[in-house]
Design an enzyme around this catalytic site. Sequence first.
Site, PDB file in Angstrom:
ATOM      1  N   ASP A 247     -10.830  11.701   3.092  1.00 21.15           N
ATOM      2  CA  ASP A 247     -11.745  12.772   2.671  1.00 21.15           C
ATOM      3  C   ASP A 247     -12.730  13.081   3.787  1.00 21.15           C
ATOM      4  OD1 ASP A 247     -10.679  12.220   0.196  1.00 21.15           O
ATOM      5  OD2 ASP A 247     -12.440  11.090  -0.479  1.00 21.15           O
TER       6      ASP A 247
HETATM    7  N1  URA Z   1      -9.704   7.176  -1.487  1.00 18.60           N
HETATM    8  C1  URA Z   1     -10.669   8.103  -1.522  1.00 18.60           C
HETATM    9  O1  URA Z   1     -11.317   8.294  -2.541  1.00 18.60           O
HETATM   10  N2  URA Z   1     -10.929   8.800  -0.402  1.00 18.60           N
HETATM   11  C2  URA Z   1     -10.261   8.621   0.754  1.00 18.60           C
HETATM   12  O2  URA Z   1     -10.545   9.288   1.758  1.00 18.60           O
HETATM   13  C3  URA Z   1      -9.253   7.647   0.771  1.00 18.60           C
HETATM   14  C4  URA Z   1      -8.996   6.943  -0.349  1.00 18.60           C
END
Ligand code: URA
Length: 230
Positions: A102
């Site tokens: 993310d």
């Molecule tokens: N889980 C999440 O919530 N975000 C990420 O970037 C990777 C795994």
Amino acid sequence: MRIDAILSRFGYCSRREAAQWVKRGRVTVKGVAVKSASAKAELGDVLVNGAPIEFPDGLYVALHKPLGCTCSHREEGELVYDLLPQQWLNRGDGVSTVGRLDKETSGLLLITDDGAFVHALTSPKRHVPKVYEFECAAPIPSAAVAQFASGELVLHGETTPCLPAELEITAECCGRLTLHEGRYHQVRRMMAAVGAPVLSLMRTEIGPLKLADLNLAPGEWCAIDPTMFA
Ligand code: URA
């Protein structure tokens, strides 16, 4: 391979521009300046601007992704690709991330131009373990450890339960979670499901590769040996 094909395949310039590069004496084969862009050579014999061809056997890189950039070629704002040399992005086979983090997640991210490598590491059949460390806005309930390990947790809006995952509670509001799959916002959604929304999240390991061993500051990258994932 032809010199013009080498220069474009590895992102130095377009095939059309190759003649200029040759004319300027930027390309040598076994130490001798190349005279024509259509000449053929073994990759290992070629120097461009005095240096060997970069990543001749495929590009495999670990990046310490900073917060605030997006794993996308298209979106607005800062992209992880803005952190990489333009020459890599010009390579004939598209350069992409292996899975995604993310925008507001930092940590270990793999970058490659090898589609088979992406597939092998992200395939649901492979279950390559990924480790995430995080801080939550509330204490992490100890019951979450068994709940995540059970393989019975069904996330909001889904019908298939998450694969068993290992949660370690490292402080009242901090934890480490090992996942064997990659669902959308999975760590944040799993922690929200047990009443401990994530405040900050970092991926620290992918299979045998540990961010801590790489000594990378946020935004820095290094080459890796892809055979470690074989
Ligand atoms: N889980 C999440 O919530 N975000 C990420 O970037 C990777 C795994």
